[in-house]
Scaffold this active site. Structure first.
Site, mmCIF file in Angstrom:
data_model
loop_
_atom_site.group_PDB
_atom_site.id
_atom_site.type_symbol
_atom_site.label_atom_id
_atom_site.label_comp_id
_atom_site.label_asym_id
_atom_site.label_seq_id
_atom_site.Cartn_x
_atom_site.Cartn_y
_atom_site.Cartn_z
ATOM 1 N N CYS A 136 9.451 92.533 16.241
ATOM 2 C CA CYS A 136 10.755 92.990 15.752
ATOM 3 C C CYS A 136 11.175 94.319 16.371
ATOM 4 O O CYS A 136 12.336 94.713 16.242
ATOM 5 C CB CYS A 136 10.737 93.127 14.235
ATOM 6 S SG CYS A 136 10.246 91.630 13.406
ATOM 7 N N HIS B 195 15.518 98.233 11.214
ATOM 8 C CA HIS B 195 15.172 96.802 11.262
ATOM 9 C C HIS B 195 15.341 96.228 9.856
ATOM 10 O O HIS B 195 14.898 96.822 8.871
ATOM 11 C CB HIS B 195 13.725 96.652 11.744
ATOM 12 C CG HIS B 195 13.195 95.268 11.636
ATOM 13 N ND1 HIS B 195 13.939 94.164 12.003
ATOM 14 C CD2 HIS B 195 11.999 94.778 11.189
ATOM 15 C CE1 HIS B 195 13.218 93.079 11.789
ATOM 16 N NE2 HIS B 195 12.046 93.419 11.297
ATOM 17 N N ASN C 230 15.403 88.500 7.838
ATOM 18 C CA ASN C 230 14.777 89.203 8.951
ATOM 19 C C ASN C 230 14.943 88.348 10.209
ATOM 20 O O ASN C 230 14.302 87.309 10.348
ATOM 21 C CB ASN C 230 13.297 89.419 8.621
ATOM 22 C CG ASN C 230 12.533 90.117 9.736
ATOM 23 O OD1 ASN C 230 13.041 90.270 10.848
ATOM 24 N ND2 ASN C 230 11.320 90.520 9.445
HETATM 25 N N1 ACO Z 1 8.600 83.318 -4.328
HETATM 26 C C1 ACO Z 1 7.888 83.551 -5.442
HETATM 27 N N2 ACO Z 1 6.696 84.163 -5.449
HETATM 28 C C2 ACO Z 1 6.226 84.581 -4.258
HETATM 29 C C3 ACO Z 1 6.914 84.377 -3.055
HETATM 30 C C4 ACO Z 1 8.135 83.705 -3.122
HETATM 31 N N3 ACO Z 1 8.893 83.461 -2.035
HETATM 32 N N4 ACO Z 1 6.190 84.896 -2.054
HETATM 33 C C5 ACO Z 1 5.076 85.421 -2.605
HETATM 34 N N5 ACO Z 1 5.090 85.210 -3.936
HETATM 35 C C6 ACO Z 1 4.101 85.593 -4.918
HETATM 36 C C7 ACO Z 1 2.732 85.768 -4.303
HETATM 37 O O1 ACO Z 1 2.094 84.522 -4.143
HETATM 38 C C8 ACO Z 1 2.060 86.642 -5.352
HETATM 39 O O2 ACO Z 1 1.629 85.818 -6.382
HETATM 40 P P1 ACO Z 1 0.164 86.007 -7.028
HETATM 41 O O3 ACO Z 1 0.190 87.399 -7.577
HETATM 42 O O4 ACO Z 1 0.133 84.925 -8.053
HETATM 43 O O5 ACO Z 1 -0.786 85.814 -5.880
HETATM 44 C C9 ACO Z 1 3.208 87.497 -5.882
HETATM 45 O O6 ACO Z 1 4.424 86.842 -5.478
HETATM 46 C C10 ACO Z 1 3.220 88.913 -5.372
HETATM 47 O O7 ACO Z 1 3.040 88.866 -3.983
HETATM 48 P P2 ACO Z 1 3.032 90.174 -3.132
HETATM 49 O O8 ACO Z 1 2.675 89.808 -1.732
HETATM 50 O O9 ACO Z 1 2.261 91.247 -3.799
HETATM 51 O O10 ACO Z 1 4.581 90.583 -3.194
HETATM 52 P P3 ACO Z 1 5.255 91.815 -2.535
HETATM 53 O O11 ACO Z 1 5.970 92.560 -3.546
HETATM 54 O O12 ACO Z 1 4.316 92.548 -1.616
HETATM 55 O O13 ACO Z 1 6.340 91.107 -1.610
HETATM 56 C C11 ACO Z 1 6.725 90.514 0.669
HETATM 57 C C12 ACO Z 1 5.946 90.217 -0.595
HETATM 58 C C13 ACO Z 1 8.205 90.361 0.384
HETATM 59 C C14 ACO Z 1 6.293 89.514 1.746
HETATM 60 C C15 ACO Z 1 6.434 91.967 1.110
HETATM 61 O O14 ACO Z 1 5.050 92.191 1.136
HETATM 62 C C16 ACO Z 1 6.997 92.270 2.475
HETATM 63 O O15 ACO Z 1 8.187 92.326 2.655
HETATM 64 N N6 ACO Z 1 6.139 92.532 3.464
HETATM 65 C C17 ACO Z 1 6.578 92.856 4.804
HETATM 66 C C18 ACO Z 1 6.893 91.600 5.532
HETATM 67 C C19 ACO Z 1 7.621 91.849 6.822
HETATM 68 O O16 ACO Z 1 8.451 92.714 6.913
HETATM 69 N N7 ACO Z 1 7.289 91.043 7.836
HETATM 70 C C20 ACO Z 1 7.974 91.064 9.058
HETATM 71 C C21 ACO Z 1 7.418 92.062 9.998
HETATM 72 S S1 ACO Z 1 8.395 92.258 11.369
HETATM 73 C C22 ACO Z 1 8.096 91.077 12.585
HETATM 74 O O17 ACO Z 1 7.601 91.379 13.649
HETATM 75 C C23 ACO Z 1 8.463 89.635 12.372
#
Ligand code: ACO
Length: 338
Positions: free
Chosen positions: A117, A257, A287
């Protein structure tokens, strides 16, 4: 200012996003998720998904044509095409070569750049150096992705986050004191496992086993990427500002981003910047990886959020792990985008 220093900036912008909108409600039918969860945890409400048969080079070419028209530059004036992408049409030829052919930009050199990204900002900084050195006069930099093609649509942890699109800019010489004033690029390869597509390359060539193991899809440790992103976005922006001899107080507009509203808010907080100076459109597009910053920048310019003489900071992070920021003094007179 050094003697004979060339100043290089963005002289044209264009974008292309697919027409097909996929809402969070649509995703509720595919995986165990909810509109409420996605909006609260990411800020995303909908994303655009490329129609079957549309590939990254198609979106890239459409965005490039608009950027060229906006700059008033013809394709045969382009010396170099850089396409930042993690989702090329195929391993080779590069997307940049496909775009070169589509545009008939016959004198342009062309290559793809892989920095996740962060790729678009890496591309802007790279293209700027070619013009500063005197080797080239006009460089087309494109961030283009069809992430939808590498997502596991049964994995709620990743499939709700991404979207498709492309943004392009034309770089050229600008008035003294304008354009790219400072930059900072970085990488931390040790974190590469946190976000990867493990199958199909030379490590794990495509095979029935890689398909069965779903290795041809994005694999991500969301929590760790989140922690990295919240730390690095603000720091990268501050490093680029230092390189430009400016401080966060000098910034008029931040174009981060667009991965997650909470990551964007934490970057703004680190920079002590009110959110009204920060461009946010993650709600509409999700994203779009290397395309997210040029798509957000174009919207900011088109809607008058970025104005002549503004100091604009572009900052991103991504797979690699990588990060990149650049500081631009915006001197483009005409904010109307073709
Ligand atoms: N819907 C419902 N529940 C979900 C979903 C969903 N879509 N996705 C995850 N959950 C659940 C998980 O399974 C977890 O459940 P559990 O506690 O029973 O195991 C719970 O929600 C909490 O999960 P977390 O991972 O702790 O949630 P968090 O608040 O961290 O949010 C997220 C997750 C949105 C993915 C966040 O960590 C994030 O944005 N990370 C960065 C991702 C990113 O930016 N990636 C791109 C990088 S750039 C590139 O090069 C492409």
């Amino acid at each position: 200012m050094k003697e004979n220093e060339k100043f290089v900036g963005i002289i044209g912008l264009g974008t292309c996003v697919p027409d097909t909108v996929v809402t969070n409600k649509d995703l509720e039918k595919r995986v165990d998720t909810s509109d409420e969860w996605i909006v609260e945890r990411t800020g995303i409400k909908e994303r655009r998904i490329a129609e079957p048969g549309i590939a990254t080079s198609d979106l890239a070419t459409a965005a490039a044509r608009k950027a060229l028209a906006d700059a008033g530059v013809s394709a045969d004036e382009i010396d170099l095409i850089i396409v930042a992408t993690a989702t090329p049409d195929m391993f080779f030829p590069s997307v940049a070569c496909l775009v070169q052919d589509n545009l008939k930009a016959s004198k342009a050199a062309a290559f793809d750049l892989g920095a996740g990204c962060s790729g678009f900002v890496y591309g802007v900084v790279t293209g700027t150096q070619f013009i500063k050195s005197g080797l080239y006069k006009k460089v087309l930099v494109i961030g283009a992705e069809t992430l939808s093609r590498i997502l596991d649509w049964t994995d709620r942890n990743t499939c709700v986050l991404f979207g498709d699109g492309a943004g392009a800019v034309v770089l050229g010489e600008v008035a003294d004191g304008c354009g790219v004033l400072g930059a900072h690029l970085g990488a931390e390869g040790a974190g590469g496992d946190l976000l990867k597509l493990p199958g199909g390359g030379s490590r794990n060539p495509s095979s029935p086993e890689t398909i069965e193991g779903r290795m041809h899809y994005v694999h991500m440790n969301g929590n760790e990427v989140f922690k990295f992103a919240t730390k690095i976005m603000g720091e990268a922006a501050l490093e680029a500002l230092k390189n430009a001899n400016l401080t966060a107080a000098d910034v008029d507009v931040l174009v981060p981003h667009q991965a997650n509203i909470r990551i964007i808010q934490s970057a703004a907080k680190r920079l002590k910047m009110p959110m009204d100076k920060v461009i946010v459109n993650v709600d509409k597009y999700g994203n779009t990886s290397a395309a997210s910053i040029p798509i957000a920048l174009e919207e900011a310019v088109r809607t008058g959020r970025v104005k002549k003489d503004h100091v604009v900071v572009l900052v991103g992070f991504g797979a690699g792990l990588t990060w990149a920021a650049c500081v631009i003094k915006w001197c483009k007179e005409d904010n109307t985008i073709a």
